[in-house]
Design an enzyme around this catalytic site. Sequence first.
Site, PDB file in Angstrom:
ATOM      1  N   ASP A   1     -28.122 -18.027 -70.337  1.00  0.00           N
ATOM      2  CA  ASP A   1     -28.045 -19.176 -69.411  1.00  0.00           C
ATOM      3  C   ASP A   1     -28.826 -19.042 -68.092  1.00  0.00           C
ATOM      4  O   ASP A   1     -28.795 -17.994 -67.454  1.00  0.00           O
ATOM      5  CB  ASP A   1     -26.594 -19.416 -68.962  1.00  0.00           C
ATOM      6  CG  ASP A   1     -25.599 -19.328 -70.069  1.00  0.00           C
ATOM      7  OD1 ASP A   1     -25.991 -19.219 -71.224  1.00  0.00           O
ATOM      8  OD2 ASP A   1     -24.388 -19.344 -69.758  1.00  0.00           O
TER       9      ASP A   1
ATOM     10  N   GLU B   1     -18.257 -24.814 -71.850  1.00  0.00           N
ATOM     11  CA  GLU B   1     -18.937 -23.823 -71.006  1.00  0.00           C
ATOM     12  C   GLU B   1     -19.899 -24.515 -70.043  1.00  0.00           C
ATOM     13  O   GLU B   1     -20.283 -25.671 -70.243  1.00  0.00           O
ATOM     14  CB  GLU B   1     -19.748 -22.844 -71.885  1.00  0.00           C
ATOM     15  CG  GLU B   1     -18.915 -22.075 -72.886  1.00  0.00           C
ATOM     16  CD  GLU B   1     -19.699 -21.044 -73.694  1.00  0.00           C
ATOM     17  OE1 GLU B   1     -19.199 -19.930 -73.833  1.00  0.00           O
ATOM     18  OE2 GLU B   1     -20.799 -21.352 -74.184  1.00  0.00           O
TER      19      GLU B   1
HETATM   20  C1  FRU Z   1     -22.772 -19.694 -72.228  1.00  0.00           C
HETATM   21  C2  FRU Z   1     -21.973 -18.449 -71.903  1.00  0.00           C
HETATM   22  C3  FRU Z   1     -21.152 -18.676 -70.654  1.00  0.00           C
HETATM   23  C4  FRU Z   1     -20.933 -17.281 -70.141  1.00  0.00           C
HETATM   24  C5  FRU Z   1     -22.233 -16.620 -70.495  1.00  0.00           C
HETATM   25  C6  FRU Z   1     -22.110 -15.165 -70.850  1.00  0.00           C
HETATM   26  O1  FRU Z   1     -23.924 -19.465 -72.967  1.00  0.00           O
HETATM   27  O2  FRU Z   1     -21.156 -18.110 -73.010  1.00  0.00           O
HETATM   28  O3  FRU Z   1     -19.963 -19.393 -70.873  1.00  0.00           O
HETATM   29  O4  FRU Z   1     -20.680 -17.245 -68.780  1.00  0.00           O
HETATM   30  O5  FRU Z   1     -22.782 -17.328 -71.582  1.00  0.00           O
HETATM   31  O6  FRU Z   1     -23.369 -14.582 -70.992  1.00  0.00           O
END
Ligand code: FRU
Length: 478
Positions: free
Chosen positions: A22, A201
């Site tokens: 992300d 998320e």
């Molecule tokens: C989304 C996610 C988020 C988390 C991160 C962990 O892709 O699962 O919810 O904070 O990636 O790398």
Amino acid sequence: MIDLEKYRPKLHFAPEKNWMNDPNGMVYFKDEYHLFYQHNPNDSIWGPMHWGHAVSKDLIKWENLDIALYPDEHGTIFSGSAVVDWNNSTGFFPDEPGIVAIFTHHKDETKGKPAVQTQSLAYSHDQGRTWIKYEGNPVLGHESKVDFRDPKVIWHQDSEKWIMVLATGLTISFYSSPNLIDWKFESEFGDNNGSHDGVWECPDLFKLKIENTNEEKWVLFVSIGDNPKLDEGSRTQYFIGTFDGSTFLPEHDDIRWLDFGRDNYAGVSFSDIPIEDGRQIYLGWMSNWRYANQVPTEGWRSQMTLPRTLTLRKTNKGYKVIQNLVKELDAYFSERKEINEEITNQTIHVEAEGDYVDILLNIENIDASTYGFTLQHTENQYTTVTFDVNENKLILDRHASGNVQFSDMFVNKQVVNINNLEKVQLRTIIDSSSIELLVNEGEYALTSLVYPDRPCERVSLFASEGKIIVKNSYISVP
Ligand code: FRU
């Protein structure tokens, strides 16, 4: 010898080495765009998360900087956001304003104890080059929720407080604060709204202008994780509605997807873009949890979408989020071939060799049943983009686009329903290992990875069983 760098994008951000997911902490401050990102510096698969860091003057060319945030006694560093604390609401900036990062600390489950996710702060006095973790971390936890993460913080002008939008299982929770340190629960949204096909998320909340008016509406982005039972993998939905500083109320019941391609996830927008600029700019992680750890690159993995500006458009299906590529991109193209053609039941080839390619097509369909183009990456590797008039669909087919073996689902067609195919405008950006399609000035997006040996050799426009007119169109290369 295999060329390990052949898939490395030329226009899109990718980590120099190892794993990325992300986008995090995107903020504009002192003439720089900051992009932080979920990063495992030790391997090219997901692992203990850090925040990687890059800066840019123009959103396209990025300079890599040192890792910004490392794991500590509270856990690894999951997704989050960043804001400029202009008025020293935190007390961290007695001399001059600086950046505060608000992120999730994640602790894995250990023998019988569930995982723990809490929200924490770090701040920087030197434009994000070095960071101090707040000594009172974490600033927000939850007694029972295990999925409690990805804080996106905005300044809410009307109520003069910070608002945190947080992913809390299958809902979004809103918290408020005067100082980013003390948080008060405001409300929870989503039990009965939207898709719950996967864990919620990476939310985002912002106001968007309605095109050609002075009106604005609130928009909530919610990404949803991979559900192995479905073909789509991870994807992002959005809601349009009102937000009064406490509660978000959607104005529609249907599910709305941000992108109809498989490869745009966890997108969020930049904070603190100057008012004179006025744009709401976002970018997403150009991958999919279904196969992100398997995509065939070596030594580095994943890339971001191009940055896109967001607006709202009133359509006969209600308001829609509109995405267009940032104008800064245009400076990266110089050679332009104009296209003005009538195509009647035939294929017309246009040579288009370049490390990356921009195609703009304005198509009027007279009476063809299908039309579109084949992107010939090499002699044997190609991707087709087809408008099917009888089915009212746009279809991107990447089954022959190059390396596709790493995931069963990668060869599936990607489809968008579009009501009217009599006239369409299609903008396409091709980079070393991606294709981004934007239809009708940003009304539909379809973002897709591909792994060909070369980005593009030729574009072949076609119409079947009838005629199309392609006017005021072009293909551009660097
Ligand atoms: C989304 C996610 C988020 C988390 C991160 C962990 O892709 O699962 O919810 O904070 O990636 O790398």
